[in-house]
Design a protein around this motif. Sequence first.
Motif, PDB file in Angstrom:
ATOM      1  N   HIS A 149     -10.164 -12.092   6.169  1.00  0.00           N
ATOM      2  CA  HIS A 149      -9.738 -10.775   6.618  1.00  0.00           C
ATOM      3  C   HIS A 149     -10.523 -10.287   7.834  1.00  0.00           C
ATOM      4  N   TRP A 179      -4.111   1.378   7.637  1.00  0.00           N
ATOM      5  CA  TRP A 179      -5.452   1.631   7.102  1.00  0.00           C
ATOM      6  C   TRP A 179      -6.112   2.802   7.816  1.00  0.00           C
ATOM      7  N   LYS A 205     -14.563  -8.336   5.618  1.00  0.00           N
ATOM      8  CA  LYS A 205     -13.619  -7.218   5.639  1.00  0.00           C
ATOM      9  C   LYS A 205     -12.712  -7.298   4.403  1.00  0.00           C
ATOM     10  N   ARG A 206     -12.349  -6.134   3.897  1.00  0.00           N
ATOM     11  CA  ARG A 206     -11.620  -6.036   2.619  1.00  0.00           C
ATOM     12  C   ARG A 206     -12.407  -6.682   1.491  1.00  0.00           C
ATOM     13  N   SER A 231     -12.240  -2.185   5.187  1.00  0.00           N
ATOM     14  CA  SER A 231     -10.972  -2.911   5.061  1.00  0.00           C
ATOM     15  C   SER A 231     -10.453  -3.433   6.399  1.00  0.00           C
ATOM     16  N   GLU A 287      -4.625  -3.246   5.729  1.00  0.00           N
ATOM     17  CA  GLU A 287      -4.028  -3.328   4.402  1.00  0.00           C
ATOM     18  C   GLU A 287      -2.554  -3.705   4.585  1.00  0.00           C
ATOM     19  N   ARG A 315      -4.316  -1.964  -4.209  1.00  0.00           N
ATOM     20  CA  ARG A 315      -4.863  -2.584  -3.004  1.00  0.00           C
ATOM     21  C   ARG A 315      -6.029  -3.526  -3.301  1.00  0.00           C
ATOM     22  N   TRP A 365      -7.172  -6.512  -3.989  1.00  0.00           N
ATOM     23  CA  TRP A 365      -6.648  -7.882  -4.004  1.00  0.00           C
ATOM     24  C   TRP A 365      -7.502  -8.828  -4.827  1.00  0.00           C
TER      25      TRP A 365
END
Length: 715
Positions: A129, A182, A238-239, A244, A247, A278, A280
Amino acid sequence: MDTQNGLTRRALLHLSAMAAASVTLAACSAGSSGTSNSSRGGGDDTSSASSKLKGSKTEPLPVPKEFKEAPELAKLVKEGKLPPVHERLPENPYVVPHNWLTPGKYGGSIMTITGASNSTTHAEFMYGHSLLRWLNDGQTIGPGLVESWESNEDATEWVLHFRKGLKWSDGHPWSTEDILFWWEDMVLNEEHSEMPPDEARSGKGTLMTMKAIDEVTLSLSFDAPAPLTADRLAMWVKRGNGPSWMEPKHYLKQFHPKYNPNVPKDWATDKGEFDHKRAWIRNPECPVMTGWKCKSYNEGRRVVFERNPYYWCVSPDGAQLPYIDTISFNVVENPEVQRLHALEGKINFLYAGFTTIFLQDVSALKRAEQKTKLRVFLWDAGDGSGSLVFFNQDYHEPKMRELIRNPKFRQALSHAYNRAEVQKAVYYNTGELTTGTMSPKAIEFHVNDEGKRMYQAWRDSYLKYDPELAKKMLDEIGVVDTDGDGWREMPDGSKLKVRLDYHADSAQEHVSKNELLARDWRAIGIDTQLNPVPPDGYGDQWRFGKLMTNTNWETGDGPNCLVYPQWLVPIESSRWAPLQGEFYNVRGTPEEKKELDVDPYKRTPPRMEPEPGGPIEKLWELYDQSKVEPDEMKRHRLVWEMIKVHIEYGPYLLGVCANTPYIVLVHEDMRNVPTRENLALGGFAAPWIHPTPAVYDPETWYWANPEEHGDPGLT
């Protein structure tokens, strides 16, 4: 508890085993030197060539002319359930540039453990990400989802060019709309608690302006220079543990009230559905850009990730990654059970940074190698301290706070600290003795001879073990034994007690260090108490000034001192000046002028101004200059000036030894896992912002015999 000279029985047993463990650790370090069982994970003589290859190429590799894919994906393509591999990849996929890589085989599973339930450590295996990527242990910033980028001369305008043809794991096209979703619908939405990341602010602290030029081009505009933007786009996962930055809008908009009027009002709270969807790491439905996606999640027990058929990265020979089918994380919170899993071969890979397995376990792990087939690799931590002690400069009790803020008090305690004994007993003579600094691998310390001298001056500033000097310094500031009971009192004659506060469930590394440190300080007449604190609420106690010390962290940040400078300068509430750090965050905002007549400890949030002309104000002034300085060398010099403040008014960080090893257990059949000698700087495992092992691309790891390494829990 049985004690002798302040040591628990467990610590004494630990010390008695030290000599044998030191020999084993030295042999283990030599064994990972590349002279045998190299980067391929051991056992395969053909690995000797790759063992000599080090670091990663700094220029993007050419895109292969043909691509390969996992047999299970090829079968789905044949059945018409998936597009061909070249249609699933972007136009220019990321070609992983590590020099130690060899062509792999598809199949098999990684089975490992983590010590925390519901932990984002799972994401630390996956860099997918991230917009940009750190290479060569942070020395190089390479492309990621962003294929190329540029900024204007003063670093106020940045343009990011993403790869064309990127797709989420469900096959839906990725676009800059996923970043704007996001930014606009979460970060800028007052009903959602998403915090803007460091890279979203200019040197003045104001938020950037973000604009999508088209589906693959993004511009970031700042009202002042933002020279570290690229570094900060590479840091963290990231994320994962980091912000994040994107998204999947096509999936999440159904749970957002802006796009779905049927979403309840509590959509952004813990009771709402949005943040659960969200996540994941635990929601198999949520699309990802990582090499693996969540297959199943069993709270507090087990998480399984499976191959993402649309992963956008390939090996140099054109194989779509990852090679390995699945990663299974079993949650094992009990330290002894963690060791049993490793010693009985119930896993085939382990990164000890996510467990309590430590250097004292190396001897047993080496003895078990024949049975477990787990080879012990050691990666450099890159930290600047080992187990750390730092006083709370904003401790709530006025007299003790005044003493803590007296540099001579901390300097005396530093000289009373027998670090060499802790290095021997806890770290088995690894690393280098240090007063306590930022990472010795930081670029500021290697850019030239002046940088090297500055690091050495900070490292050695109050390092000398000299109890008599410590006693003399305490006498000079009036910390003397006035009542003849053997313990020194405060300058006003009142009782002095120093607490070593730590999480009650801290790793033995920190507990053993604390016991030895308490013994050293008691030896010079300081009444020192060990104080285990329940983890729940520990952070709040610290930021409210209720805890005197923190003794279970390490300084691990880099690759430069400014990308995440919280140890260098107080700018938030978790480090050595929590209330002053919190005040930094409200400067220049309406909150700065509020609650001025309220006790700093009762403000919301607790905060106080630094002393005018004092060391923290000086650090802030230098840091504020560095944030808007586009010239890299000038930024280095500002860091050196900040270090001079630490030397003159410090130490604020009481370390032991820097750059000790982290244990990595690698099954002898696993390939492409780098040894220390393959890594540009020997590894940089300690800082979360340099995400390990993600930076070494586990998607490239593979089994020499994948048919023998499936996950029995999935059959």
